[in-house]
Design a protein around this motif. Structure first.
Motif, short mmCIF file in Angstrom:
data_model
loop_
_atom_site.label_atom_id
_atom_site.label_comp_id
_atom_site.label_asym_id
_atom_site.label_seq_id
_atom_site.Cartn_x
_atom_site.Cartn_y
_atom_site.Cartn_z
N THR A 72 36.08 48.51 52.28
CA THR A 72 37.34 47.93 51.42
C THR A 72 36.59 46.40 51.16
OG1 THR A 72 37.65 46.18 53.32
CG2 THR A 72 39.31 48.63 52.97
N ALA A 73 37.17 46.34 49.36
CA ALA A 73 36.15 44.50 49.22
C ALA A 73 37.54 43.75 47.66
CB ALA A 73 35.06 45.73 48.84
N PRO A 74 38.81 43.97 48.36
CA PRO A 74 39.70 43.03 47.64
C PRO A 74 38.47 41.55 47.34
CG PRO A 74 39.72 42.32 50.11
CD PRO A 74 38.74 43.15 49.93
N SER A 75 38.41 41.15 45.95
CA SER A 75 38.18 40.77 45.72
C SER A 75 39.39 39.84 44.50
CB SER A 75 36.99 40.21 44.14
OG SER A 75 36.16 39.08 44.28
N LEU A 76 39.41 38.40 44.11
CA LEU A 76 40.42 37.32 44.03
C LEU A 76 39.69 36.08 42.73
CD1 LEU A 76 41.67 37.75 46.55
CD2 LEU A 76 42.54 35.50 46.01
N GLY A 77 39.97 36.87 41.47
CA GLY A 77 39.64 36.34 40.15
C GLY A 77 40.84 35.55 39.24
N ALA A 78 41.32 34.83 39.84
CA ALA A 78 42.66 34.15 38.43
C ALA A 78 42.92 35.31 37.73
CB ALA A 78 42.23 33.33 37.89
N CYS A 79 42.98 35.47 36.55
CA CYS A 79 43.42 36.11 35.67
C CYS A 79 42.08 37.53 35.14
CB CYS A 79 43.68 35.80 34.10
SG CYS A 79 44.58 34.46 34.21
N ILE B 251 49.06 38.23 34.94
CA ILE B 251 47.85 37.81 36.02
C ILE B 251 46.74 37.98 36.23
CG2 ILE B 251 47.81 35.75 37.76
CD1 ILE B 251 49.44 35.29 35.98
N GLY B 252 46.15 38.28 37.79
CA GLY B 252 45.95 39.35 38.12
C GLY B 252 45.68 40.57 37.64
N ALA B 253 46.43 41.45 37.72
CA ALA B 253 46.59 42.75 36.24
C ALA B 253 45.81 43.11 35.20
CB ALA B 253 47.72 43.47 37.17
N ALA B 254 46.10 41.77 34.97
CA ALA B 254 45.62 41.71 33.65
C ALA B 254 45.07 42.31 32.33
CB ALA B 254 46.22 40.62 32.36
N SER B 255 43.34 42.39 32.92
CA SER B 255 42.51 42.92 33.12
C SER B 255 42.53 44.09 33.58
CB SER B 255 41.03 42.65 33.25
OG SER B 255 41.11 42.37 34.91
N GLY B 256 43.60 45.34 33.84
CA GLY B 256 43.38 46.38 34.67
C GLY B 256 44.50 47.05 33.04
N PHE C 211 30.59 41.76 33.77
CA PHE C 211 29.56 40.56 34.33
C PHE C 211 30.98 39.81 34.05
CE2 PHE C 211 26.86 43.17 31.04
CZ PHE C 211 25.68 43.40 31.68
N VAL C 212 30.46 38.97 35.91
CA VAL C 212 30.70 37.31 35.24
C VAL C 212 30.89 35.94 36.05
CG1 VAL C 212 32.58 36.41 37.49
CG2 VAL C 212 32.55 38.85 37.37
N ASN C 213 31.09 35.27 34.66
CA ASN C 213 30.37 33.83 34.98
C ASN C 213 31.16 32.18 35.03
OD1 ASN C 213 28.33 35.29 33.15
ND2 ASN C 213 27.27 33.92 33.89
N THR D 66 40.69 39.15 38.17
CA THR D 66 41.19 39.80 39.68
C THR D 66 40.58 41.22 39.01
OG1 THR D 66 42.57 37.99 41.06
CG2 THR D 66 42.00 40.73 41.12
N PHE D 67 41.19 42.09 38.35
CA PHE D 67 41.07 43.17 38.17
C PHE D 67 39.21 43.85 37.95
CE2 PHE D 67 40.58 47.06 36.27
CZ PHE D 67 41.45 48.16 36.91
N PHE D 68 39.23 42.58 37.11
CA PHE D 68 37.46 42.93 36.73
C PHE D 68 36.24 42.43 38.30
CE2 PHE D 68 38.08 42.87 31.79
CZ PHE D 68 38.41 44.20 31.70
N TYR D 69 37.20 41.45 38.32
CA TYR D 69 35.99 40.64 39.57
C TYR D 69 36.52 42.72 40.70
CZ TYR D 69 35.83 36.50 38.89
OH TYR D 69 34.99 35.49 38.67
N ASN D 70 37.15 43.19 40.88
CA ASN D 70 36.99 44.45 41.61
C ASN D 70 36.40 45.20 41.38
OD1 ASN D 70 39.48 43.59 44.25
ND2 ASN D 70 40.54 43.29 42.88
N LEU D 71 36.47 45.35 40.19
CA LEU D 71 36.02 46.37 39.47
C LEU D 71 34.56 46.51 39.08
CD1 LEU D 71 36.29 48.85 37.24
CD2 LEU D 71 36.03 47.26 35.30
N ARG D 72 33.96 45.53 39.43
CA ARG D 72 32.55 44.68 39.86
C ARG D 72 31.82 44.93 40.70
NH1 ARG D 72 29.86 40.02 40.72
NH2 ARG D 72 28.02 39.55 39.77
N LEU D 73 32.92 44.74 41.89
CA LEU D 73 32.16 45.00 43.06
C LEU D 73 32.59 46.66 43.44
CD1 LEU D 73 34.43 43.21 44.93
CD2 LEU D 73 31.81 42.82 44.72
N ALA D 74 33.13 47.03 42.62
CA ALA D 74 33.49 49.14 42.61
C ALA D 74 32.40 49.55 42.04
CB ALA D 74 33.97 49.56 42.35
#
Length: 624
Positions: free
Chosen positions: A259-266, A462-467, A376-378, A268-276
């Motif tokens: 399990t690897a929940p991640s948060l990155g404001a707007c 917000i967090g689901a926007a990139s999804g 990519f995250v920066n 957030t979906f991409f942060y989770n996707l990056r880990l996956a």
């Protein structure tokens, strides 16, 4: 050898409807669809919204109702009444002669009597309270909400009615629905997946950015004392931002892996996707369920963003259309990316995808909807303000394009790619993001880069926007239509667009015209993320090239069963809303269900076993 993360299932819900089978995206471009495809999406929305059609066909009035009660629109009373939002008005009161008195029940007195109160027992359980100097009170009342538009879920849809939701926050209800929809869209039974991979080769990467802020979550926790109520035992636990992933693991999948929940404001979906995708590429997991559920259309959340000046208020929207002489805002056009605008429009959304590594996808005959080689995250570096933009997004966009060019070549980047912009509809975003995208297009020789900005239709979840952006990109490849920015009538003068193609009309594409989508997200606080997503056609070519013709032919034969099963689910969902997957108190394992030895661990619910590590890359470091 690196593994390719392949999208084998997707689902969820937002203001456009159900995400699986591209119904949500088709709602955005429904005016450009052929009649049969449009009718199926109308049916999907009718089932979601509880609309019955007597003879099996929807009337024109029903279709218009569906159009009017999806996407961005004025907030409807079923959600909350924008004219009567609950409020506490602070008042200072005193008696006419200097002494204030009132009668109340003795059991309603505070535990600690204030020093300036005189309490007289009247008998019968009542007391008289006299206050010499007056006091301050909070009077329950209501007020008009200055922001009346939102990307709310389709009218009539209640995610909590799809399973025994037991006072769950809305975001968790949406998570259960979204994950269920994504799993069923695969056309492969989850038990089959569990029987194929080891228990620790499955990962869940899901969360929310804002946490659960309604009365059943942190909203109830933080408001209880001020409202004179007791805190529920569930408020704190269910309010946590990681709960969407926890609920999916515990009640949908029975997951015992990562399990690897991640948060990155707007972002957030991409942060989770990056880990996956990193875990799949490394071989740490073979199956990843990625998602975000965000329920932001809530008065307290809107107060916060509204006070920041981030949301499009009714008054500012009227100013934008002053020349038209409107008496009320054009709620439908509240979000106007890259045009004259005044703020973003908040939205609800739950988006989930299922990823397999490429070998597992072929082994199980899974459908291939696309693949994600890189995210990519920066961050932004030193900042003038936490909400201000910085340089990080230049890095993420350029990296995403460069990584895709390394796979596809220069011509594909220049002629066969499009970008899904963050496109929030704020004056600052239209300048900064357009400059980033325009400069990246120049750098890579893209003369007119087609740009999508789906927040014009859906709002900002917000967090689901990139999804939302990822699911929409899959829809582009299915429909061969890139949704135009339909709410705008001009491009703002300060937008950088010399190498961008920004337009209100839908862009019709030739079949398989696009190999690549670059998805961009600029998150509050400097959370920038950009993803490179490869089309289904390119993804299949890569799988054929890696695994060979014989394996590919065998895969095609197995895939037929998955397609048939998935289509049966879609047909059922278009006919009537199915229950969500929810296994409460089901097959719960304890210590007696675990059998261990020095090599592996066997769990009673799994056919395969967890292998214990026997080697380490650091072993040689101890050698002299």
């Amino acid at each position: 050898m690196s593994r390719l993360p392949v999208i084998v299932g997707f689902g969820g819900v937002n203001s456009a409807g159900r995400s699986s089978f591209h119904h949500g995206y088709r709602r955005l471009v429904i005016d450009a669809l052929d009649s049969a495809t449009a009718e199926r999406t109308y049916r999907s929305l009718a089932a979601l919204m509880g609309i019955k059609c007597g003879d099996g066909a929807l009337s024109q009035e029903q279709r218009q109702y569906i159009l009017d009660h999806t996407l961005i629109r004025r907030i409807e009373p079923g959600l909350f009444d924008v004219e009567k939002v609950a409020w506490n008005k602070k008042m200072s009161i005193s008696g006419q002669e200097g002494e204030l008195s009132f009668v109340t029940r003795a059991r309603q007195l505070p535990d600690v009597i204030p020093d300036n109160w005189a309490v007289t027992d009247l008998g019968g359980g009542k007391v008289k309270v006299s206050i010499a100097e007056g006091c301050d009170i909070l009077l329950p009342t209501h007020k008009h909400n200055d922001i009346s538009s939102a990307g709310q879920l389709p009218t009539g849809f209640d995610p909590g009615a799809c399973y025994p939701s037991r006072s769950h926050p809305k975001g968790l209800q949406m998570a259960i629905y979204g994950a269920s929809d994504a799993l069923r869209s695969m056309g492969i039974e989850w038990q089959t997946v569990m029987d194929t991979v080891r228990p620790d080769q499955i990962g869940v990467y899901a969360s929310s950015a804002m946490a659960q802020l309604d009365e059943n979550g942190f909203g109830g926790l933080l408001g209880a004392r001020n409202d004179g109520r007791r805190v529920s035992s569930k408020n704190l636990a269910l309010g946590l931002a990681d709960m969407p992933g926890d609920f999916v693991s515990a009640y949908v999948l029975g997951n015992v892996g990562t399990t690897a929940p991640s948060l990155g404001a707007c972002a957030t979906f991409f942060y989770n996707l990056r880990l996956a995708i990193n875990d799949i590429k490394s071989g740490h997991v073979r199956v990843a369920v990625v998602g975000v559920a965000e329920a932001g259309v809530e008065p307290r959340v809107m107060d916060g963003y509204g006070t920041m000046g981030a949301l499009a208020s009714d008054a500012e929207l009227l100013k934008l259309d002053a020349a038209k002489g409107l008496t009320e805002p054009d709620y439908r056009r509240a979000s106007r990316p890259f045009s004259s605008n005044c703020g973003f429009t908040i939205a609800d959304s739950s988006q989930f995808i299922v990823l397999f590594d490429d070998a597992l996808a072929l082994e199980l005959g899974a459908q291939v909807h696309g693949s994600v080689p890189e995210v990519f995250v920066n961050a932004d570096g030193f900042k003038k303000s936490i909400s201000g933009p910085g340089v990080g997004n230049y890095l993420t966009v350029a990296k995403a394009l460069a990584s895709a060019e390394a796979i596809l070549g220069t011509q594909a980047i220049r002629q066969r790619s499009f970008v899904q912009a963050h496109g929030t509809s704020t004056p600052q975003n239209r300048v900064t993001e357009s400059h980033i995208l325009n400069e990246a297009a120049k750098l890579f020789g893209i003369e007119k880069w087609p740009v999508g900005a789906i927040k014009a239709y859906l709002g900002h979840s917000i967090g689901a926007a990139s999804g939302d952006q990822l699911i929409a990109s899959l829809g582009v490849w299915k429909t061969n239509i890139l949704a135009g920015i339909a709410t705008i009538d001009h491009i703002a003068d300060d937008v950088h667009d010399s190498n961008l193609q920004l337009q209100a009309a839908h862009l019709q594409l030739d079949g398989d015209a696009m190999d690549l989508a670059i998805l961009n997200s600029k998150g509050f606080g400097g959370n920038n993320a950009s993803a490179a997503v490869l089309s289904p056609n390119i993804s299949e070519k890569m799988l054929r090239g890696r695994h060979g013709k014989a394996v590919w032919q065998a895969y095609l034969e197995k895939r037929e069963a998955a397609i048939a099963k998935a289509e049966a689910y879609d047909e059922a969902a278009c006919a009537g809303q199915p229950d969500a997957i929810y296994h409460f108190d089901n097959n719960v394992m304890g210590g007696d269900d675990v059998s261990m030895n020095r090599d592996e661990i066997q769990l009673s619910s799994w056919q395969t076993r967890v292998e214990l590590p026997k080697t380490s890359p650091y072993t040689s470091w101890l050698e002299e």
